[in-house]
Design a protein around this motif. Structure first.
Motif, PDB file in Angstrom:
ATOM      1  N   VAL A 108       3.461  35.667 -13.394  1.00 29.61           N
ATOM      2  CA  VAL A 108       3.200  34.368 -12.749  1.00 29.61           C
ATOM      3  C   VAL A 108       2.369  34.587 -11.486  1.00 29.61           C
ATOM      4  N   LEU A 109       2.728  35.596 -10.709  1.00 31.25           N
ATOM      5  CA  LEU A 109       1.989  35.917  -9.485  1.00 31.25           C
ATOM      6  C   LEU A 109       0.522  36.236  -9.809  1.00 31.25           C
ATOM      7  N   ALA A 110       0.303  37.064 -10.816  1.00 37.25           N
ATOM      8  CA  ALA A 110      -1.069  37.408 -11.209  1.00 37.25           C
ATOM      9  C   ALA A 110      -1.818  36.156 -11.646  1.00 37.25           C
ATOM     10  N   LYS A 116      -5.661  31.972 -13.170  1.00 35.88           N
ATOM     11  CA  LYS A 116      -5.645  31.907 -14.638  1.00 35.88           C
ATOM     12  C   LYS A 116      -4.196  31.958 -15.115  1.00 35.88           C
ATOM     13  N   PRO A 117      -3.602  30.794 -15.361  1.00 31.85           N
ATOM     14  CA  PRO A 117      -2.185  30.756 -15.739  1.00 31.85           C
ATOM     15  C   PRO A 117      -1.878  31.538 -17.026  1.00 31.85           C
ATOM     16  N   GLY A 118      -2.857  31.750 -17.872  1.00 26.86           N
ATOM     17  CA  GLY A 118      -2.634  32.493 -19.107  1.00 26.86           C
ATOM     18  C   GLY A 118      -2.289  33.955 -18.872  1.00 26.86           C
ATOM     19  N   GLY A 123       2.487  40.312 -17.263  1.00 26.21           N
ATOM     20  CA  GLY A 123       3.620  40.903 -16.528  1.00 26.21           C
ATOM     21  C   GLY A 123       4.700  41.458 -17.437  1.00 26.21           C
ATOM     22  N   LEU A 124       4.816  40.926 -18.653  1.00 25.77           N
ATOM     23  CA  LEU A 124       5.898  41.358 -19.540  1.00 25.77           C
ATOM     24  C   LEU A 124       5.862  42.857 -19.861  1.00 25.77           C
TER      25      LEU A 124
END
Length: 155
Positions: A108-110, A116-118, A123-124
């Motif tokens: 989410v931070l990235a 770019k919400p995608g 992060g996973l």
């Protein structure tokens, strides 16, 4: 000195999954018999085993549920009170924790920082890597301290 009672035999031919679960539970009990456990813990384990031994009238699906429930209860008890864990216990635990505690927030931070919400999915795998690394290190420590049982629990 108390001993852990034996699991009574049940008809396992009809259900492969029940057979695997039953054998895994029996292996857990035999591993615990090798350890010096306090009488109070042995008594609790024996109560759980006795409940399985007296549940002859259950269907195979219900018996599977009972065995899973009892196995989980015993594993929680020995982990909480004695710090005894099966192989890869912490790795499995931290895999999920790494994804949720580290992976999603990092993703989410990235996504927010780069607009770019995608990107939140990036992060996973990072969270999984962190979780597996932490969990594996904890498993190695448990093995070194002779707190690891010689079996891996499959759910």
């Amino acid at each position: 000195m108390m001993t852990i009672i034996k699991l009574r035999g049940v008809n396992l031919e009809s259900d492969i999954r029940l057979s695997q679960l039953y054998n895994q539970f029996d292996t857990l009990l035999s591993e615990l018999r090798k350890k010096e456990l306090p009488d109070s813990i042995i008594q609790t384990i024996n109560n759980e085993v006795e409940e399985i031994n007296t549940s002859n009238s259950l269907t195979t699906a219900d018996l599977r549920k009972v065995i899973k429930k009892k196995q989980t209860a015993i594993l929680r008890l020995i982990e909480k009170d004695l710090k005894l864990v099966p192989k890869n216990y912490y790795r499995t635990l931290w895999l999920a924790l790494g994804m949720t505690v580290f992976g999603i927030p990092l993703g989410v931070l990235a996504g927010v920082l780069l607009g770019k919400p995608g990107l939140f999915a990036i992060g996973l795998p990072i969270g999984v890597a962190i979780g597996v690394t932490v969990g594996t290190a904890m498993d190695k420590t448990a093995a070194k301290e002779n707190r690891q049982l010689n079996l891996e629990i499959k759910y």
